[in-house]
Design a protein around this motif. Structure first.
Motif, PDB file in Angstrom:
ATOM      1  N   MET A   1      38.049  31.586 -12.611  1.00  0.00           N
ATOM      2  CA  MET A   1      38.713  32.314 -11.526  1.00  0.00           C
ATOM      3  C   MET A   1      39.623  33.388 -12.122  1.00  0.00           C
ATOM      4  SD  MET A   1      41.318  30.917  -8.552  1.00  0.00           S
ATOM      5  CE  MET A   1      42.578  30.520  -9.763  1.00  0.00           C
ATOM      6  N   ALA A   2      39.448  34.646 -11.636  1.00  0.00           N
ATOM      7  CA  ALA A   2      40.251  35.754 -12.119  1.00  0.00           C
ATOM      8  C   ALA A   2      41.636  35.720 -11.476  1.00  0.00           C
ATOM      9  CB  ALA A   2      39.567  37.078 -11.811  1.00  0.00           C
ATOM     10  N   ILE A   3      42.694  35.958 -12.263  1.00  0.00           N
ATOM     11  CA  ILE A   3      44.066  35.941 -11.775  1.00  0.00           C
ATOM     12  C   ILE A   3      44.632  37.350 -11.891  1.00  0.00           C
ATOM     13  CG2 ILE A   3      46.369  34.964 -12.065  1.00  0.00           C
ATOM     14  CD1 ILE A   3      45.090  32.548 -13.365  1.00  0.00           C
ATOM     15  N   TYR A   4      45.232  37.843 -10.781  1.00  0.00           N
ATOM     16  CA  TYR A   4      45.806  39.177 -10.753  1.00  0.00           C
ATOM     17  C   TYR A   4      47.273  39.083 -10.357  1.00  0.00           C
ATOM     18  CZ  TYR A   4      40.869  40.437 -10.698  1.00  0.00           C
ATOM     19  OH  TYR A   4      39.545  40.540 -11.014  1.00  0.00           O
ATOM     20  N   PHE A   5      48.139  39.738 -11.131  1.00  0.00           N
ATOM     21  CA  PHE A   5      49.589  39.677 -10.911  1.00  0.00           C
ATOM     22  C   PHE A   5      50.063  41.059 -10.475  1.00  0.00           C
ATOM     23  CE2 PHE A   5      54.022  39.724 -12.624  1.00  0.00           C
ATOM     24  CZ  PHE A   5      54.521  38.702 -11.843  1.00  0.00           C
ATOM     25  N   ASN A   6      50.447  41.217  -9.194  1.00  0.00           N
ATOM     26  CA  ASN A   6      50.801  42.526  -8.639  1.00  0.00           C
ATOM     27  C   ASN A   6      52.134  42.444  -7.907  1.00  0.00           C
ATOM     28  OD1 ASN A   6      51.008  44.989  -7.343  1.00  0.00           O
ATOM     29  ND2 ASN A   6      48.856  45.073  -6.755  1.00  0.00           N
ATOM     30  N   LEU A   7      53.155  43.088  -8.473  1.00  0.00           N
ATOM     31  CA  LEU A   7      54.469  43.204  -7.832  1.00  0.00           C
ATOM     32  C   LEU A   7      54.868  44.659  -7.687  1.00  0.00           C
ATOM     33  CD1 LEU A   7      56.462  40.339  -9.626  1.00  0.00           C
ATOM     34  CD2 LEU A   7      55.492  40.300  -7.323  1.00  0.00           C
ATOM     35  N   SER A   8      53.888  45.549  -7.518  1.00  0.00           N
ATOM     36  CA  SER A   8      54.161  46.984  -7.444  1.00  0.00           C
ATOM     37  C   SER A   8      54.856  47.353  -6.144  1.00  0.00           C
ATOM     38  CB  SER A   8      52.852  47.768  -7.559  1.00  0.00           C
ATOM     39  OG  SER A   8      51.970  47.438  -6.503  1.00  0.00           O
ATOM     40  N   ASP A   9      55.486  48.549  -6.163  1.00  0.00           N
ATOM     41  CA  ASP A   9      56.138  49.119  -4.975  1.00  0.00           C
ATOM     42  C   ASP A   9      57.200  48.196  -4.390  1.00  0.00           C
ATOM     43  OD1 ASP A   9      54.682  51.729  -4.421  1.00  0.00           O
ATOM     44  OD2 ASP A   9      53.004  50.337  -4.621  1.00  0.00           O
ATOM     45  N   ASN A  10      58.062  47.678  -5.243  1.00  0.00           N
ATOM     46  CA  ASN A  10      59.224  46.908  -4.797  1.00  0.00           C
ATOM     47  C   ASN A  10      60.473  47.567  -5.377  1.00  0.00           C
ATOM     48  OD1 ASN A  10      58.370  44.382  -3.264  1.00  0.00           O
ATOM     49  ND2 ASN A  10      56.955  44.356  -4.995  1.00  0.00           N
ATOM     50  N   LEU A  11      61.582  46.909  -5.295  1.00  0.00           N
ATOM     51  CA  LEU A  11      62.827  47.434  -5.860  1.00  0.00           C
ATOM     52  C   LEU A  11      63.304  46.551  -7.005  1.00  0.00           C
ATOM     53  CD1 LEU A  11      64.705  48.411  -2.563  1.00  0.00           C
ATOM     54  CD2 LEU A  11      63.511  49.922  -4.150  1.00  0.00           C
ATOM     55  N   LEU A  12      62.359  45.957  -7.723  1.00  0.00           N
ATOM     56  CA  LEU A  12      62.704  45.090  -8.850  1.00  0.00           C
ATOM     57  C   LEU A  12      63.319  45.915  -9.973  1.00  0.00           C
ATOM     58  CD1 LEU A  12      59.428  42.956  -8.879  1.00  0.00           C
ATOM     59  CD2 LEU A  12      61.610  42.391  -7.803  1.00  0.00           C
ATOM     60  N   GLY A  13      64.311  45.356 -10.645  1.00  0.00           N
ATOM     61  CA  GLY A  13      64.986  46.087 -11.707  1.00  0.00           C
ATOM     62  C   GLY A  13      65.328  45.199 -12.878  1.00  0.00           C
ATOM     63  N   MET A  23      51.299  34.902 -19.739  1.00  0.00           N
ATOM     64  CA  MET A  23      50.191  35.161 -18.814  1.00  0.00           C
ATOM     65  C   MET A  23      48.899  35.380 -19.595  1.00  0.00           C
ATOM     66  SD  MET A  23      51.906  37.524 -15.848  1.00  0.00           S
ATOM     67  CE  MET A  23      53.204  36.869 -14.814  1.00  0.00           C
ATOM     68  N   ASP A  24      48.502  34.372 -20.331  1.00  0.00           N
ATOM     69  CA  ASP A  24      47.327  34.506 -21.186  1.00  0.00           C
ATOM     70  C   ASP A  24      46.022  34.337 -20.419  1.00  0.00           C
ATOM     71  OD1 ASP A  24      47.826  31.900 -20.616  1.00  0.00           O
ATOM     72  OD2 ASP A  24      47.513  31.141 -22.653  1.00  0.00           O
ATOM     73  N   LYS A  25      46.109  34.071 -19.114  1.00  0.00           N
ATOM     74  CA  LYS A  25      44.889  33.954 -18.302  1.00  0.00           C
ATOM     75  C   LYS A  25      44.808  35.056 -17.237  1.00  0.00           C
ATOM     76  CE  LYS A  25      43.503  30.000 -20.118  1.00  0.00           C
ATOM     77  NZ  LYS A  25      44.571  29.841 -21.102  1.00  0.00           N
ATOM     78  N   VAL A  26      45.803  35.939 -17.216  1.00  0.00           N
ATOM     79  CA  VAL A  26      45.874  36.980 -16.186  1.00  0.00           C
ATOM     80  C   VAL A  26      45.082  38.200 -16.630  1.00  0.00           C
ATOM     81  CG1 VAL A  26      47.419  38.527 -14.928  1.00  0.00           C
ATOM     82  CG2 VAL A  26      48.098  36.171 -15.357  1.00  0.00           C
ATOM     83  N   ARG A  27      44.276  38.732 -15.730  1.00  0.00           N
ATOM     84  CA  ARG A  27      43.451  39.895 -16.049  1.00  0.00           C
ATOM     85  C   ARG A  27      44.108  41.218 -15.643  1.00  0.00           C
ATOM     86  NH1 ARG A  27      37.064  38.573 -14.851  1.00  0.00           N
ATOM     87  NH2 ARG A  27      36.886  36.765 -16.232  1.00  0.00           N
ATOM     88  N   SER A  28      45.045  41.191 -14.714  1.00  0.00           N
ATOM     89  CA  SER A  28      45.662  42.431 -14.241  1.00  0.00           C
ATOM     90  C   SER A  28      47.150  42.216 -14.035  1.00  0.00           C
ATOM     91  CB  SER A  28      45.014  42.892 -12.929  1.00  0.00           C
ATOM     92  OG  SER A  28      45.694  44.009 -12.397  1.00  0.00           O
ATOM     93  N   ILE A  29      47.975  43.099 -14.623  1.00  0.00           N
ATOM     94  CA  ILE A  29      49.431  43.071 -14.454  1.00  0.00           C
ATOM     95  C   ILE A  29      49.857  44.424 -13.919  1.00  0.00           C
ATOM     96  CG2 ILE A  29      51.665  42.840 -15.598  1.00  0.00           C
ATOM     97  CD1 ILE A  29      50.339  41.088 -17.694  1.00  0.00           C
ATOM     98  N   ASP A  30      50.344  44.454 -12.680  1.00  0.00           N
ATOM     99  CA  ASP A  30      50.754  45.706 -12.036  1.00  0.00           C
ATOM    100  C   ASP A  30      52.210  45.585 -11.589  1.00  0.00           C
ATOM    101  OD1 ASP A  30      51.102  48.036 -10.664  1.00  0.00           O
ATOM    102  OD2 ASP A  30      49.282  47.866  -9.451  1.00  0.00           O
ATOM    103  N   GLY A  45      51.820  41.526 -26.127  1.00  0.00           N
ATOM    104  CA  GLY A  45      50.602  41.485 -26.921  1.00  0.00           C
ATOM    105  C   GLY A  45      49.912  40.136 -26.899  1.00  0.00           C
ATOM    106  N   SER A  46      50.565  39.118 -26.300  1.00  0.00           N
ATOM    107  CA  SER A  46      49.969  37.783 -26.210  1.00  0.00           C
ATOM    108  C   SER A  46      49.049  37.620 -24.997  1.00  0.00           C
ATOM    109  CB  SER A  46      51.085  36.724 -26.136  1.00  0.00           C
ATOM    110  OG  SER A  46      51.945  36.807 -27.247  1.00  0.00           O
ATOM    111  N   CYS A  47      49.055  38.609 -24.096  1.00  0.00           N
ATOM    112  CA  CYS A  47      48.203  38.524 -22.892  1.00  0.00           C
ATOM    113  C   CYS A  47      46.772  38.922 -23.274  1.00  0.00           C
ATOM    114  CB  CYS A  47      48.752  39.419 -21.788  1.00  0.00           C
ATOM    115  SG  CYS A  47      50.473  39.097 -21.354  1.00  0.00           S
ATOM    116  N   GLU A  48      46.083  38.050 -23.921  1.00  0.00           N
ATOM    117  CA  GLU A  48      44.849  38.409 -24.617  1.00  0.00           C
ATOM    118  C   GLU A  48      43.709  38.816 -23.698  1.00  0.00           C
ATOM    119  OE1 GLU A  48      43.975  35.095 -27.048  1.00  0.00           O
ATOM    120  OE2 GLU A  48      45.626  35.445 -28.441  1.00  0.00           O
ATOM    121  N   VAL A  49      43.658  38.288 -22.462  1.00  0.00           N
ATOM    122  CA  VAL A  49      42.514  38.579 -21.597  1.00  0.00           C
ATOM    123  C   VAL A  49      42.820  39.667 -20.573  1.00  0.00           C
ATOM    124  CG1 VAL A  49      41.643  36.244 -21.844  1.00  0.00           C
ATOM    125  CG2 VAL A  49      43.120  36.806 -19.906  1.00  0.00           C
TER     126      VAL A  49
END
Length: 540
Positions: A1-13, A23-30, A45-49
């Motif tokens: 199962m593909a895992i996608y991590f998306n927290l774009s367009d917020n006010l995170l700081g 996140m060594d199993k996550v395919r997308s970090i946005d 650099g540890s997010c190998e996939v």
């Protein structure tokens, strides 16, 4: 199962969390379009996939960690619109799966690594930096070999001598320069911190004397525009570069601190469809902005051709749609993605400039804020939440009706002005035309006639181009013209809450651009229900 991590367009700081390394199993970090302000952690650099990393539109600093070269599955890396610096690590050459690399609008410097990926980067993917190298458009690196240094000890000695000499020479030059300047210009009898504004270490300083020389003493023949906030002159700097110099008319003096503070805000706003500030000059009784010079002038000059302009200056439908799309993209960034929300307050054809490839750039988007803030003098400033919400300004015909009830400026007011601008681009009629009297407005005239008399509503030049097209292309153009008119009418609705956001408008125009660029079998459906299958033939 593909895992996608998306927290774009917020006010995170704050800092990017170190836990990203787990996140060594996550395919997308946005994490794009937030307010992160730290360095990029080397532990990523540890997010190998991971296959996609998008950190664009933040305030990230420092270099790109070399450990990102360990991301062998990485296909897309977007670091645009940050404050990253240093050279591009050679370790990225190990990312053989990388197909998209966007480094634009940072403070990177030095040469680009040499491999197929970096050799294929387009100028738009690296613009807004300080790269050098053999690639087209980049200056030479002019690397210097130091064969005389053979050991660490000799290098330290050499650097120490050079540093001490440079320090002493700098002190002598600064003292001499201040004395010479005081003798030559009595008006410069102010502290050097007020003499000019250094917007960024990458931008040159400019003095009042240099501005006078660039404009030939503000010669009338150099005047290329004027408005309620000042005059714009064509200037030629000492290196023969041509710029536009906007001399502001300010009512208050001794406001250099407020002016400099607001310029610092504006220089952080970077987008391909927004006019950037090169630098500025600030004195108690003189303030000016130095801007890029646009060879194709303003949208107004293309809509209302002068006698000396050739027929080739007429705008085609494709150009009109592209210009509308460019303006929408710039406004959407100001309203929703800018580090400080900016409300334009004075959107009109003369404030839309066209570069050498006819890309539209929104100008004067911060002038209202700048002048009002300077007039206020001493203000409490918050770099993350201040907006131009309390300004009331604009041009007759483009101002939203709610402003007449003393309501504060809002993004919906800009949407209204944009709608008027779209209708003007299609009809080539100013909202202040003499025909609009006794309650008749541009939008009301379009609404009353475009269903059954479209040929009498649209610009004569546009109608001529339409008739010259093949039947298939003519059908597509009819769809696009009606869509633009519908979009203009929706944006100019009386009630602000019923108007769309500029993000929705930009999406619609982007779809329309793709529709016009496709073959004759393509269809188009806007977000407000207009379909190419229901328009053709019904409006003529």
């Amino acid at each position: 199962m593909a895992i996608y991590f998306n927290l774009s367009d917020n006010l995170l700081g704050g800092a990017l969390p170190m836990e990203l390394s787990k996140m060594d199993k996550v395919r997308s970090i946005d994490l794009s379009s937030n307010n992160f302000s730290s360095n990029i952690p080397s532990s990523m650099g540890s997010c190998e996939v991971v296959e996609l990393v998008n950190l664009s539109h933040n305030h990230l600093q420092g270099p790109i960690p070399g450990s990102l070269g360990n991301l062998l599955s990485l296909q897309s890396l977007d670091l645009s619109f940050n404050f990253l610096s240093g050279e591009i690590p050679a370790s990225l050459q190990k990312c053989t799966s990388l197909r998209l690399l966007d480094l634009s609008f940072n403070n990177f410097s030095g040469p680009l690594p040499e491999n197929s990926l970096f050799n294929s980067l387009t100028p738009k993917l690296i613009e807004g930096n300080h790269f050098c190298g053999s690639e087209i458009g980049l200056p030479s690196c002019q690397t210097k070999k130091r064969s005389m240094i053979h050991s660490q000890k000799s290098l330290i000695l050499f650097v120490s001598i050079v540093s001490m000499s440079s320090f002493l020479l700098t002190i002598i030059c600064v003292i001499g320069y201040k004395n010479l300047r005081h003798a030559m210009f009595r008006r410069d009898d102010v502290d050097s911190s007020n003499f000019s504004l250094d917007l960024s270490t990458s931008y040159p300083r400019i003095t009042y004397r240099e501005i006078v020389e660039a404009t030939a003493g503000f010669e009338q023949s150099r005047l290329i525009g004027s408005g309620s906030f000042g005059q714009v002159y064509r200037g030629v700097l000492s290196d023969d570069s041509v710029v536009a110099i906007k001399v502001l008319q300010l009512q208050s003096s001794n406001s250099a601190k407020s002016f400099n503070r607001e310029c610092q805000v504006l220089k952080r706003i970077r987008h391909r469809n927004l006019m950037r500030i090169i630098t500025a000059c600030s004195l108690p009784d003189f303030k000016a902005l130095v801007l890029p010079f646009m060879v194709n002038g303003s949208l107004e000059s293309h809509l209302y051709l002068q006698a000396q302009q050739s027929a080739s200056s007429k705008l085609s439908l494709i150009e009109r749609v592209n210009i509308c799309s460019d303006i929408a993209e710039g406004l959407a960034y100001l309203h929703h993605h800018s580090p400080v929300q900016i409300i334009h307050c004075d959107l009109k054809p003369s404030n839309i400039l066209l570069n050498d490839d006819m890309t539209a750039l929104v100008s004067d988007f911060g002038i209202a804020r700048l002048v009002m803030k300077v007039a206020e003098g001493n203000i409490q400033y918050d770099t993350t939440t201040n907006s131009t919400a309390n300004l009331l300004c604009g041009s007759i015909g483009y101002v939203a009706p709610e402003y007449g009830y003393r309501r504060g400026a809002s993004t919906k007011g800009d949407v209204y002005s944009f709608g008027i601008l779209v209708l003007e681009i299609v009809t080539r009629k100013r909202p202040t035309d003499d025909m609009f009297i006794e309650g008749l407005s541009l939008q009301r005239w379009v609404k009353n006639h475009y269903h059954d008399q479209l040929e009498n509503v649209i610009d004569y030049f546009l109608m001529q181009d339409l008739q010259d097209q093949s039947p298939d292309v003519r059908d597509m153009w009819e769809v696009a013209i009606v869509e633009l008119l519908e979009l203009g009418l929706i944006c100019t609705q009386e009630t602000p809450s019923t108007r769309p956001s500029m993000l929705d408008v930009a999406d619609d125009l982007d779809r329309l651009k793709h529709y016009l660029g496709c073959d004759k079998t393509a269809t188009f459906t806007s977000s407000h229900g207009i379909s190419s299958s229901t328009i053709t033939g019904d409006y003529w």
